[in-house]
Design a protein around this motif. Structure first.
Motif, PDB file in Angstrom:
ATOM      1  N   TYR A   1      38.375  42.930  46.951  1.00 35.07           N
ATOM      2  CA  TYR A   1      37.856  42.252  47.669  1.00 35.07           C
ATOM      3  C   TYR A   1      39.557  41.445  48.115  1.00 35.07           C
ATOM      4  CZ  TYR A   1      35.604  37.712  50.199  1.00 35.07           C
ATOM      5  OH  TYR A   1      34.969  36.680  50.836  1.00 35.07           O
ATOM      6  N   SER A   2      39.373  40.635  46.627  1.00 32.77           N
ATOM      7  CA  SER A   2      40.846  39.554  46.837  1.00 32.77           C
ATOM      8  C   SER A   2      41.581  40.214  47.153  1.00 32.77           C
ATOM      9  CB  SER A   2      40.724  38.748  45.349  1.00 32.77           C
ATOM     10  OG  SER A   2      39.244  38.366  45.096  1.00 32.77           O
ATOM     11  N   ILE A   3      42.295  41.170  46.463  1.00 35.96           N
ATOM     12  CA  ILE A   3      43.192  42.105  46.934  1.00 35.96           C
ATOM     13  C   ILE A   3      43.301  42.361  48.831  1.00 35.96           C
ATOM     14  CG2 ILE A   3      44.625  44.253  46.335  1.00 35.96           C
ATOM     15  CD1 ILE A   3      43.493  44.032  43.568  1.00 35.96           C
ATOM     16  N   ILE A   4      42.082  42.926  49.226  1.00 38.32           N
ATOM     17  CA  ILE A   4      42.458  42.409  50.835  1.00 38.32           C
ATOM     18  C   ILE A   4      42.573  41.463  51.205  1.00 38.32           C
ATOM     19  CG2 ILE A   4      40.360  43.586  52.737  1.00 38.32           C
ATOM     20  CD1 ILE A   4      39.567  45.706  50.833  1.00 38.32           C
ATOM     21  N   ILE A   5      41.828  40.109  51.013  1.00 43.67           N
ATOM     22  CA  ILE A   5      42.185  39.145  51.697  1.00 43.67           C
ATOM     23  C   ILE A   5      43.615  39.080  51.481  1.00 43.67           C
ATOM     24  CG2 ILE A   5      42.207  37.168  51.268  1.00 43.67           C
ATOM     25  CD1 ILE A   5      39.354  37.068  50.444  1.00 43.67           C
TER      26      ILE A   5
ATOM     27  N   LEU B   1      48.953  36.201  37.356  1.00 42.15           N
ATOM     28  CA  LEU B   1      49.712  36.787  36.026  1.00 42.15           C
ATOM     29  C   LEU B   1      49.470  35.356  35.029  1.00 42.15           C
ATOM     30  CD1 LEU B   1      52.739  39.351  36.608  1.00 42.15           C
ATOM     31  CD2 LEU B   1      50.169  39.719  35.934  1.00 42.15           C
ATOM     32  N   VAL B   2      49.564  34.299  35.348  1.00 42.17           N
ATOM     33  CA  VAL B   2      50.031  32.761  34.487  1.00 42.17           C
ATOM     34  C   VAL B   2      48.370  32.480  34.109  1.00 42.17           C
ATOM     35  CG1 VAL B   2      50.537  30.621  34.831  1.00 42.17           C
ATOM     36  CG2 VAL B   2      52.037  31.644  35.115  1.00 42.17           C
TER      37      VAL B   2
ATOM     38  N   LEU C   1      40.087  41.388  35.773  1.00 40.24           N
ATOM     39  CA  LEU C   1      41.474  41.129  36.060  1.00 40.24           C
ATOM     40  C   LEU C   1      41.300  40.269  37.277  1.00 40.24           C
ATOM     41  CD1 LEU C   1      42.581  44.248  36.422  1.00 40.24           C
ATOM     42  CD2 LEU C   1      42.828  42.592  34.687  1.00 40.24           C
ATOM     43  N   TYR C   2      39.667  39.716  38.002  1.00 41.47           N
ATOM     44  CA  TYR C   2      40.212  39.223  39.718  1.00 41.47           C
ATOM     45  C   TYR C   2      39.873  37.707  39.458  1.00 41.47           C
ATOM     46  CZ  TYR C   2      35.448  36.449  39.391  1.00 41.47           C
ATOM     47  OH  TYR C   2      35.268  35.402  38.626  1.00 41.47           O
ATOM     48  N   SER C   3      39.588  37.622  38.183  1.00 44.81           N
ATOM     49  CA  SER C   3      39.860  35.716  37.389  1.00 44.81           C
ATOM     50  C   SER C   3      41.558  35.738  37.803  1.00 44.81           C
ATOM     51  CB  SER C   3      39.218  35.929  35.762  1.00 44.81           C
ATOM     52  OG  SER C   3      40.098  36.277  35.262  1.00 44.81           O
ATOM     53  N   GLY C   4      42.161  36.005  37.710  1.00 40.14           N
ATOM     54  CA  GLY C   4      43.869  35.666  37.920  1.00 40.14           C
ATOM     55  C   GLY C   4      43.374  35.019  39.515  1.00 40.14           C
ATOM     56  N   PHE C   5      42.823  35.692  40.170  1.00 43.17           N
ATOM     57  CA  PHE C   5      42.504  35.174  41.582  1.00 43.17           C
ATOM     58  C   PHE C   5      42.245  33.327  41.954  1.00 43.17           C
ATOM     59  CE2 PHE C   5      43.383  39.799  42.977  1.00 43.17           C
ATOM     60  CZ  PHE C   5      44.660  39.823  43.365  1.00 43.17           C
TER      61      PHE C   5
ATOM     62  N   ALA D   1      46.872  35.393  31.598  1.00 43.19           N
ATOM     63  CA  ALA D   1      46.823  34.984  30.433  1.00 43.19           C
ATOM     64  C   ALA D   1      46.126  33.365  30.055  1.00 43.19           C
ATOM     65  CB  ALA D   1      48.312  35.034  30.481  1.00 43.19           C
ATOM     66  N   MET D   2      46.084  32.888  30.870  1.00 45.72           N
ATOM     67  CA  MET D   2      45.601  31.389  29.844  1.00 45.72           C
ATOM     68  C   MET D   2      43.878  31.990  29.850  1.00 45.72           C
ATOM     69  SD  MET D   2      45.693  27.694  31.492  1.00 45.72           S
ATOM     70  CE  MET D   2      44.731  27.776  32.488  1.00 45.72           C
ATOM     71  N   GLU D   3      43.417  32.535  30.615  1.00 44.65           N
ATOM     72  CA  GLU D   3      41.927  32.976  30.612  1.00 44.65           C
ATOM     73  C   GLU D   3      42.217  33.976  29.358  1.00 44.65           C
ATOM     74  OE1 GLU D   3      39.108  32.530  32.894  1.00 44.65           O
ATOM     75  OE2 GLU D   3      40.397  31.105  33.775  1.00 44.65           O
ATOM     76  N   ILE D   4      42.539  34.926  29.267  1.00 43.88           N
ATOM     77  CA  ILE D   4      42.103  36.272  28.084  1.00 43.88           C
ATOM     78  C   ILE D   4      42.471  35.193  26.635  1.00 43.88           C
ATOM     79  CG2 ILE D   4      43.616  37.582  26.519  1.00 43.88           C
ATOM     80  CD1 ILE D   4      44.502  39.199  29.329  1.00 43.88           C
ATOM     81  N   PHE D   5      43.288  34.445  26.541  1.00 41.33           N
ATOM     82  CA  PHE D   5      43.617  33.444  25.583  1.00 41.33           C
ATOM     83  C   PHE D   5      41.936  32.572  25.348  1.00 41.33           C
ATOM     84  CE2 PHE D   5      44.767  29.291  23.458  1.00 41.33           C
ATOM     85  CZ  PHE D   5      45.117  29.397  22.126  1.00 41.33           C
TER      86      PHE D   5
END
Length: 255
Positions: free
Chosen positions: A47-51, A74-75, A104-108, A78-82
């Motif tokens: 959904y985010s990519i389509i937007i 990406l920034v 992966l959506y969380s970066g959006f 990386a913080m979310e994963i940590f």
């Protein structure tokens, strides 16, 4: 009185136009929860990519702005994963596109902040007065970002960072245009107001279970006010990244 109401109205409309991606993302979060859509995080990624594709194709966003949004994705990821692996919060739903426990959506969610700033820059024809030197901005941006990681191992330097920010930005004003007239606001206040809005958005997101803090695992509770500080600092990183792009574009136009 009517004049000021019209200015306020134009200001609100400009902000709504600038918030297309964040608002659609929040809407997606609500709808996927309300209708119990399976593979929720994966659906939100698509959904985010389509937007973003639509915004680019309709020229709401430029190629350079897409680059900034991707960098901030990406920034943020990386913080979310940590943070997730340090137990700060978690994503409870199953997802095919999870990496180290983070969808992966969380970066959006972070990218939406950059998207808003990019759009607001155009819609309000923003300009900066007494903008700090680039080396100072780079240094403070890096320190803020690293502190999000290092505060798990050494004393949190947030208070010292805030003092430094006041010193660096105390003379900086942001000018914005409404109906061909410019208004100004101290940029620190702008960062603070934006941080409050993001904290409110975070409450909506956690209420609909998109991620959870440990104290929300059984029953939802209002997000801690201490998170206001985090959003305030995150806004500054976002603004610095976008400002590098926009001030560079202005120099190119002058040349």
């Amino acid at each position: 009185m009517k004049k000021y109401l019209m200015i306020l109205w134009e200001f609100l409309i400009g902000n709504l136009k600038s918030s297309v991606f964040p608002m659609l993302l929040i809407l997606g979060i609500i709808i996927t929860k309300q209708f119990n859509i399976p593979y929720r995080y994966d659906v939100l990624l698509i959904y985010s990519i389509i937007i973003q594709v639509i915004m680019y194709k309709t020229k709401m966003e430029t190629k350079q702005e897409i680059y900034i949004i991707c960098v901030f994705h990406l920034v943020g990821l990386a913080m979310e994963i940590f943070k997730v692996n340090m137990g700060s919060w978690n994503y409870p739903d199953y997802s095919i596109t999870k990496v180290f426990g983070v969808p992966l959506y969380s970066g959006f969610m972070y990218a939406s902040v950059a998207s808003y700033i990019c759009q607001a820059w155009k819609n309000f024809n923003l300009s900066l007065y007494k903008w700090p030197d680039k080396w100072k901005l780079c240094l403070v941006g890096i320190i803020i970002y690293l502190n999000f990681f290092l505060n798990h191992f050494v004393p949190d330097a947030r208070l010292l960072i805030k003092v430094a920010l006041v010193v660096i930005f105390w003379r900086t004003l942001i000018y914005y245009e409404i109906n061909k007239k410019y208004y100004k606001i101290p940029i620190i206040l702008c960062f603070l107001f934006f941080g409050i809005l993001l904290w409110l958005a975070e409450n909506i997101a956690t209420y609909y279970g998109i991620w959870k803090y440990p104290y929300q695992s059984v029953v939802w509770k209002v997000v801690s006010l201490s998170k206001l500080s985090s959003w305030f600092l995150l806004v500054i990183i976002s603004f610095i990244l976008v400002a590098f792009l926009k001030t560079g574009e202005e120099k190119q136009n002058i040349e």
